[in-house]
Design an enzyme around this catalytic site. Structure first.
Site, mmCIF file in Angstrom:
data_model
loop_
_atom_site.group_PDB
_atom_site.id
_atom_site.type_symbol
_atom_site.label_atom_id
_atom_site.label_comp_id
_atom_site.label_asym_id
_atom_site.label_seq_id
_atom_site.Cartn_x
_atom_site.Cartn_y
_atom_site.Cartn_z
ATOM 1 N N SER A 145 87.083 -86.133 59.154
ATOM 2 C CA SER A 145 88.509 -86.029 58.822
ATOM 3 C C SER A 145 89.230 -85.463 60.048
ATOM 4 O O SER A 145 88.602 -84.775 60.870
ATOM 5 C CB SER A 145 88.656 -85.071 57.635
ATOM 6 N N TYR A 158 86.605 -77.088 53.612
ATOM 7 C CA TYR A 158 86.571 -78.554 53.758
ATOM 8 C C TYR A 158 86.551 -78.927 55.244
ATOM 9 O O TYR A 158 85.719 -79.736 55.680
ATOM 10 C CB TYR A 158 87.799 -79.159 53.072
HETATM 11 N N1 LIG Z 1 91.737 -90.163 51.562
HETATM 12 C C1 LIG Z 1 92.014 -89.484 52.663
HETATM 13 O O1 LIG Z 1 93.193 -89.326 53.061
HETATM 14 C C2 LIG Z 1 90.894 -88.907 53.507
HETATM 15 C C3 LIG Z 1 91.230 -88.316 54.739
HETATM 16 C C4 LIG Z 1 90.228 -87.773 55.513
HETATM 17 C C5 LIG Z 1 88.915 -87.826 55.088
HETATM 18 N N2 LIG Z 1 88.600 -88.400 53.888
HETATM 19 C C6 LIG Z 1 87.189 -88.419 53.463
HETATM 20 O O2 LIG Z 1 86.832 -89.712 53.007
HETATM 21 C C7 LIG Z 1 85.878 -89.625 51.950
HETATM 22 C C8 LIG Z 1 86.372 -90.381 50.728
HETATM 23 O O3 LIG Z 1 87.630 -89.835 50.353
HETATM 24 P P1 LIG Z 1 88.495 -90.439 49.160
HETATM 25 O O4 LIG Z 1 89.888 -90.026 49.422
HETATM 26 O O5 LIG Z 1 88.147 -91.854 48.954
HETATM 27 O O6 LIG Z 1 87.944 -89.552 47.938
HETATM 28 P P2 LIG Z 1 88.107 -89.779 46.353
HETATM 29 O O7 LIG Z 1 89.157 -90.775 46.071
HETATM 30 O O8 LIG Z 1 88.244 -88.415 45.765
HETATM 31 O O9 LIG Z 1 86.677 -90.358 45.967
HETATM 32 C C9 LIG Z 1 85.552 -89.526 46.159
HETATM 33 C C10 LIG Z 1 84.280 -90.252 45.790
HETATM 34 O O10 LIG Z 1 83.219 -89.301 45.882
HETATM 35 C C11 LIG Z 1 82.529 -89.248 44.636
HETATM 36 N N3 LIG Z 1 82.038 -87.902 44.356
HETATM 37 C C12 LIG Z 1 82.766 -86.769 44.201
HETATM 38 N N4 LIG Z 1 81.958 -85.741 43.893
HETATM 39 C C13 LIG Z 1 80.697 -86.250 43.856
HETATM 40 C C14 LIG Z 1 79.423 -85.690 43.583
HETATM 41 N N5 LIG Z 1 79.269 -84.389 43.287
HETATM 42 N N6 LIG Z 1 78.345 -86.507 43.612
HETATM 43 C C15 LIG Z 1 78.472 -87.818 43.892
HETATM 44 N N7 LIG Z 1 79.640 -88.408 44.184
HETATM 45 C C16 LIG Z 1 80.744 -87.621 44.151
HETATM 46 C C17 LIG Z 1 83.569 -89.687 43.592
HETATM 47 O O11 LIG Z 1 82.947 -90.281 42.459
HETATM 48 P P3 LIG Z 1 82.580 -89.548 41.094
HETATM 49 O O12 LIG Z 1 83.752 -88.680 40.731
HETATM 50 O O13 LIG Z 1 82.341 -90.696 40.184
HETATM 51 O O14 LIG Z 1 81.349 -88.772 41.397
HETATM 52 C C18 LIG Z 1 84.305 -90.774 44.368
HETATM 53 O O15 LIG Z 1 83.615 -91.973 44.289
HETATM 54 C C19 LIG Z 1 85.663 -88.124 51.692
HETATM 55 O O16 LIG Z 1 84.522 -87.682 52.370
HETATM 56 C C20 LIG Z 1 86.914 -87.482 52.290
HETATM 57 O O17 LIG Z 1 86.688 -86.171 52.721
HETATM 58 C C21 LIG Z 1 89.571 -88.934 53.086
#
Ligand SMILES: NC(=O)c1ccc[n+]([C@@H]2O[C@H](COP(=O)([O-])OP(=O)(O)OC[C@H]3O[C@@H](n4cnc5c(N)ncnc54)[C@H](OP(=O)(O)O)[C@@H]3O)[C@@H](O)[C@H]2O)c1
Length: 267
Positions: A145, A158
């Protein structure tokens, strides 16, 4: 002769956090590029739904593993499914973030975040890294990130986990790169996902938010070309300016004030 994505990283991709957000898009784009996919997350029903859509749309095989990746014994659940498959691409995507002052989290929440964002990613990279190094091919992507670039107040733990992902990814880019395995530390910019919506800033119009499709395409295109990559041209310009023109304390203060104005009030 051009080597296709599937030749390089097939036949199977394992995507963590594939039930929604960036993980779902990673699974779709991997399938579109010809890879069978293994989807991992806690919500089994959402995974089955995605599996059905991916099979139908891209005519590839899909397996699902409903699993809490913050548990200590993740390989006991994953390996019975993956031992008979060749995983050529690991996408360590699952991660949680909550914008909140460090001391206002419970210790349990912080430890769960640490276990999911860093421990699980490292265990999977170790397990599949061994297998890839043996066959001298494959790829691993760590979702980092922009918060990994310098101290980021109000997402302190985080940001720490994301710095771990970035540095582990960049280090393995060199180590495993010598064994034929491509590794990438990938930093999405703000991207519209359920996770983003959960933390959405008060003045969301002040933030340029990307779509999942463009973010994931940048990641898959950067694999094998760079040790790390930050998505979004305007993000790259902003971080370049911070890196070159500000001292470390100036950058952290600027980010802290921005976080307060977007997500506060905080003490
Ligand atoms: N979106 C952004 O702006 C952004 C920016 C920078 C970095 N990132 C990084 O990109 C990645 C994805 O982000 P996102 O925004 O797509 O997140 P999201 O929409 O919250 O989705 C998170 C995913 O992780 C799974 N998850 C959460 N807790 C879990 C656990 N304990 N065990 C297994 N799976 C788990 C969730 O599924 P379940 O709830 O079904 O388990 C879901 O599929 C993350 O690592 C985040 O830090 C995102």
């Amino acid at each position: 002769m051009t080597i296709s994505f599937a030749d390089k990283y097939g036949p199977w991709a394992l995507v963590t956090g594939a039930s929604k957000g960036l993980g779902t898009e990673f699974a779709h784009q991997c399938a579109k590029r010809g890879l069978n996919t293994i989807l991992v997350a806690r919500s089994g029903e959402l995974l089955d739904e995605q599996a059905g859509q991916i099979k139908e749309k891209y005519k590839v095989e899909v397996q699902t593993i409903a699993l809490d990746l913050s548990r200590p014994d993740i390989l006991d659940v994953i390996t019975p499914v993956t031992d008979s498959l060749e995983v050529g691409l690991l996408i360590n995507n699952a991660g949680i973030s909550r914008v909140r002052p460090f001391l206002e989290h419970s210790l349990k929440q912080l430890l769960t975040q640490l276990n999911l964002n860093t421990r699980a990613a490292m265990i999977l990279a170790y397990h599949f890294g061994h297998k890839m190094a043996k066959t001298r091919r494959g790829g691993i992507i760590f979702l980092s990130s922009g918060s990994a670039k310098n101290g980021t107040p109000f997402v302190a733990n985080y940001a720490g986990t994301k710095a771990y992902n970035l540095i582990l990814g960049e280090s393995l880019w060199y180590e495993l790169g010598n064994k034929g395995v491509d590794v990438l530390g990938f930093m999405p910019g703000s991207t519209k996902t359920p996770g983003w919506d959960l933390n959405k800033p008060k003045a969301s119009s002040m933030v340029k938010v990307m779509g999942v499709q463009e973010t994931v395409t940048e990641a898959l295109d950067a694999l094998g070309k760079h040790p790390s990559w930050l998505a979004g041209r305007s993000n790259r310009i902003a971080f370049f300016i911070m890196d070159k023109l500000m001292t470390r304390s100036q950058s952290i203060r600027t980010v802290g004030k921005l976080m307060k104005s977007l997500f506060g009030p905080f003490q």
